[in-house]
Design a protein around this motif. Structure first.
Motif, PDB file in Angstrom:
ATOM      1  N   ARG A 234      37.131 -21.716  17.814  1.00  0.00           N
ATOM      2  CA  ARG A 234      37.722 -22.282  16.589  1.00  0.00           C
ATOM      3  C   ARG A 234      36.746 -22.108  15.421  1.00  0.00           C
ATOM      4  O   ARG A 234      35.553 -22.394  15.538  1.00  0.00           O
ATOM      5  CB  ARG A 234      38.020 -23.761  16.809  1.00  0.00           C
ATOM      6  CG  ARG A 234      38.890 -24.373  15.717  1.00  0.00           C
ATOM      7  CD  ARG A 234      38.176 -25.467  14.981  1.00  0.00           C
ATOM      8  NE  ARG A 234      39.014 -26.080  13.959  1.00  0.00           N
ATOM      9  CZ  ARG A 234      38.672 -27.160  13.276  1.00  0.00           C
ATOM     10  NH1 ARG A 234      37.520 -27.752  13.541  1.00  0.00           N
ATOM     11  NH2 ARG A 234      39.466 -27.621  12.355  1.00  0.00           N
ATOM     12  N   THR A 236      36.045 -22.366  10.894  1.00  0.00           N
ATOM     13  CA  THR A 236      36.429 -22.972   9.607  1.00  0.00           C
ATOM     14  C   THR A 236      35.709 -22.230   8.482  1.00  0.00           C
ATOM     15  O   THR A 236      34.647 -21.622   8.699  1.00  0.00           O
ATOM     16  CB  THR A 236      36.062 -24.468   9.539  1.00  0.00           C
ATOM     17  OG1 THR A 236      34.636 -24.608   9.571  1.00  0.00           O
ATOM     18  CG2 THR A 236      36.689 -25.251  10.683  1.00  0.00           C
ATOM     19  N   PRO A 259      44.682 -25.550  20.926  1.00  0.00           N
ATOM     20  CA  PRO A 259      44.947 -26.619  19.951  1.00  0.00           C
ATOM     21  C   PRO A 259      44.757 -28.016  20.511  1.00  0.00           C
ATOM     22  O   PRO A 259      44.607 -28.974  19.746  1.00  0.00           O
ATOM     23  CB  PRO A 259      46.408 -26.376  19.559  1.00  0.00           C
ATOM     24  CG  PRO A 259      46.624 -24.916  19.791  1.00  0.00           C
ATOM     25  CD  PRO A 259      45.805 -24.595  21.008  1.00  0.00           C
ATOM     26  N   ASP A 261      42.187 -28.924  22.355  1.00  0.00           N
ATOM     27  CA  ASP A 261      40.754 -29.193  22.538  1.00  0.00           C
ATOM     28  C   ASP A 261      40.226 -30.030  21.363  1.00  0.00           C
ATOM     29  O   ASP A 261      39.535 -29.518  20.468  1.00  0.00           O
ATOM     30  CB  ASP A 261      39.969 -27.879  22.656  1.00  0.00           C
ATOM     31  CG  ASP A 261      40.045 -27.259  24.034  1.00  0.00           C
ATOM     32  OD1 ASP A 261      40.216 -28.020  25.011  1.00  0.00           O
ATOM     33  OD2 ASP A 261      39.928 -26.028  24.128  1.00  0.00           O
ATOM     34  N   THR A 262      40.586 -31.286  21.387  1.00  0.00           N
ATOM     35  CA  THR A 262      40.182 -32.162  20.263  1.00  0.00           C
ATOM     36  C   THR A 262      38.668 -32.314  20.160  1.00  0.00           C
ATOM     37  O   THR A 262      38.140 -32.485  19.060  1.00  0.00           O
ATOM     38  CB  THR A 262      40.827 -33.553  20.420  1.00  0.00           C
ATOM     39  OG1 THR A 262      40.449 -34.107  21.700  1.00  0.00           O
ATOM     40  CG2 THR A 262      42.343 -33.451  20.340  1.00  0.00           C
ATOM     41  N   PHE A 265      37.421 -29.394  18.145  1.00  0.00           N
ATOM     42  CA  PHE A 265      37.807 -29.560  16.735  1.00  0.00           C
ATOM     43  C   PHE A 265      36.902 -30.596  16.052  1.00  0.00           C
ATOM     44  O   PHE A 265      36.504 -30.408  14.907  1.00  0.00           O
ATOM     45  CB  PHE A 265      39.268 -29.985  16.646  1.00  0.00           C
ATOM     46  CG  PHE A 265      40.238 -28.842  16.738  1.00  0.00           C
ATOM     47  CD1 PHE A 265      40.945 -28.419  15.625  1.00  0.00           C
ATOM     48  CD2 PHE A 265      40.454 -28.176  17.948  1.00  0.00           C
ATOM     49  CE1 PHE A 265      41.847 -27.363  15.697  1.00  0.00           C
ATOM     50  CE2 PHE A 265      41.346 -27.124  18.038  1.00  0.00           C
ATOM     51  CZ  PHE A 265      42.044 -26.711  16.919  1.00  0.00           C
ATOM     52  N   LYS A 266      36.587 -31.670  16.762  1.00  0.00           N
ATOM     53  CA  LYS A 266      35.752 -32.710  16.174  1.00  0.00           C
ATOM     54  C   LYS A 266      34.332 -32.200  15.902  1.00  0.00           C
ATOM     55  O   LYS A 266      33.748 -32.479  14.841  1.00  0.00           O
ATOM     56  CB  LYS A 266      35.674 -33.936  17.090  1.00  0.00           C
ATOM     57  CG  LYS A 266      34.885 -35.097  16.498  1.00  0.00           C
ATOM     58  CD  LYS A 266      34.861 -36.276  17.430  1.00  0.00           C
ATOM     59  CE  LYS A 266      34.202 -37.497  16.790  1.00  0.00           C
ATOM     60  NZ  LYS A 266      32.845 -37.214  16.287  1.00  0.00           N
ATOM     61  N   ASP A 269      34.515 -29.985  12.810  1.00  0.00           N
ATOM     62  CA  ASP A 269      34.744 -30.762  11.585  1.00  0.00           C
ATOM     63  C   ASP A 269      33.508 -31.580  11.187  1.00  0.00           C
ATOM     64  O   ASP A 269      33.186 -31.687  10.003  1.00  0.00           O
ATOM     65  CB  ASP A 269      35.943 -31.699  11.785  1.00  0.00           C
ATOM     66  CG  ASP A 269      37.260 -30.940  11.879  1.00  0.00           C
ATOM     67  OD1 ASP A 269      37.294 -29.748  11.517  1.00  0.00           O
ATOM     68  OD2 ASP A 269      38.253 -31.534  12.346  1.00  0.00           O
TER      69      ASP A 269
END
Length: 293
Positions: A234, A236, A259, A261-262, A265-266, A269
Motif C-alpha cells: 500500500r 500514499t 483492503p 489489512d487495517t 493502512f494504519k 497513515d
C-alpha cells in the motif's frame, strides 16, 4: 338731687372707646367711683381678651398644621427625594470624580509569520536538513503505538530510489534530493520517502502527476529484511511546501496487502501524518527564529 354733666346730655361710658367718659363725675365733688361698675367693665374686657386669644391661637394652630402637612406632602411626593435620593431631576448631573482616561492613537501589531512561507522555497528554507534531523531518535510514538526506527538514506539521485512512473515525475519537476527512513511494527514495515524541490509549485505539480504506478523503493538493511519487492503493498502520496512525501507499507512475510489489512493502512497513515508534522515543525522553527531575530 341729680348729678349730670353740664352743657349736654350725659354720655354712656364704653370701655372699648378711647374717649368715652368714665362713670363718675369729673367735677371733683368728692364722691367715690362706682366700683361695682368698674369691676363689671373690667370683667367684660378680660372676657373679650380671652376670646380673642383663644381664637387667635386656634387660627395659628391651623396654620402651623397646614404648613406641616404641606411639608410632608412635599417631602413624600412623586419626586421621592427623601426616600430615594438617587432619583435626581432630569436636569441634574453628578460631576465626575476623576478626569477622563487619556486616549491613544490606534496601533496594530505586525501579522504573525506564516511557517509555511519558510518551507515554500529554497531561498527561505535554509535550516540544516538531513534524514536524522527530519526523523530523529530511535523510535516513534503515535498515540499509544510505538514504531521502531530502522535504516535511513539520503541521495541526490531521486530516480535511483523510486520505481514505475515516479522517477520521470521527479526528474521532470526538478527533484534535487531524496530522503528515506523505515519503521517497523508487528511484522509490518513502512518506508517514508521525502522528495525535495526548489519551490512549492514544483512539489505540488509532482504530487498531482504521480499515479498508482509511481512508487518509492522500500529501504531495508541493518537488521531489517527486504519487503515490498514483489508483493502488493500500500502506498500514499502528498506534499507540503517544497516537499513531496511518499510511503510504501507491507508485510515482511511477503504476502500481499488487501483492503482488509487495517494494520498496514494504519502504519502507512501514521507515518504520513508524522512526516507532515515534521515538515511543518521545520517551518515553525524557522518562523520563530526570524520573529525573534
Amino acid at each position: 338731687m341729680s348729678f349730670g354733666q353740664q352743657g349736654g346730655p350725659q354720655s354712656q361710658w364704653d370701655p372699648w372707646k378711647p374717649h368715652s367718659q368714665q362713670p363718675w363725675d369729673s367735677g371733683g365733688d368728692g364722691r367715690t367711683p362706682d366700683w361695682a361698675a368698674l369691676a363689671e367693665a373690667s370683667e367684660t374686657r378680660n372676657k373679650r381678651r380671652r376670646l380673642l386669644f383663644i381664637g387667635g391661637g386656634a387660627v395659628a394652630t391651623i396654620a402651623i398644621g397646614t404648613a406641616v402637612a404641606m411639608a410632608v406632602v412635599s417631602a413624600n411626593g412623586d419626586s421621592e427625594a427623601s426616600g430615594n435620593p438617587s432619583n435626581l431631576p432630569a436636569s441634574a448631573s453628578i460631576p465626575s470624580s476623576s478626569a477622563s482616561a487619556p486616549s491613544f492613537a490606534p496601533t496594530s501589531a505586525p501579522p504573525p509569520l506564516d511557517p509555511k512561507d519558510f518551507i515554500a522555497s529554497k531561498a527561505k528554507d535554509t535550516a540544516p536538513l538531513s534524514a536524522a534531523t527530519l526523523f530523529p531518535g530511535t523510535q516513534l510514538t503515535m498515540g499509544s503505538t510505538v514504531y521502531k526506527k530502522g535504516p535511513t538514506a539520503d541521495t541526490k539521485d531521486c530516480a535511483s530510489v523510486t520505481q514505475g512512473t515516479l522517477p520521470k515525475v521527479l526528474e521532470g519537476n526538478g527533484c534535487t534530493r531524496f530522503l528515506r527512513v523505515t519503521y517497523l511494527k508487528d511484522g509490518i514495515g513502512v518506508t517514508v520517502g521525502v522528495a525535495v524541490f526548489d519551490t512549492e509549485a514544483q512539489a505540488t505539480k509532482a504530487k498531482s502527476q504521480t499515479d498508482k504506478k509511481g512508487l518509492i523503493k522500500s529501504l531495508f538493511g541493518k537488521g531489517v529484511k527486504p519487503f515490498c519487492n514483489a508483493a502488493i503493498c500500500r502506498s500514499t502520496t502528498n506534499s507540503y511546501g517544497r516537499y513531496a512525501y511518499f510511503t510504501i507499507a507491507g508485510h515482511f512475510s511477503g504476502k500481499d496487502v488487501t483492503p482488509k489489512d487495517t494494520a498496514v493502512f494504519k502504519v502507512g497513515d501514521d507515518l504520513a501524518e508524522f512526516t507532515f508534522r515534521q515538515i511543518r515543525r521545520r517551518g515553525e522553527a524557522q518562523a520563530s527564529a526570524a520573529a525573534n531575530g
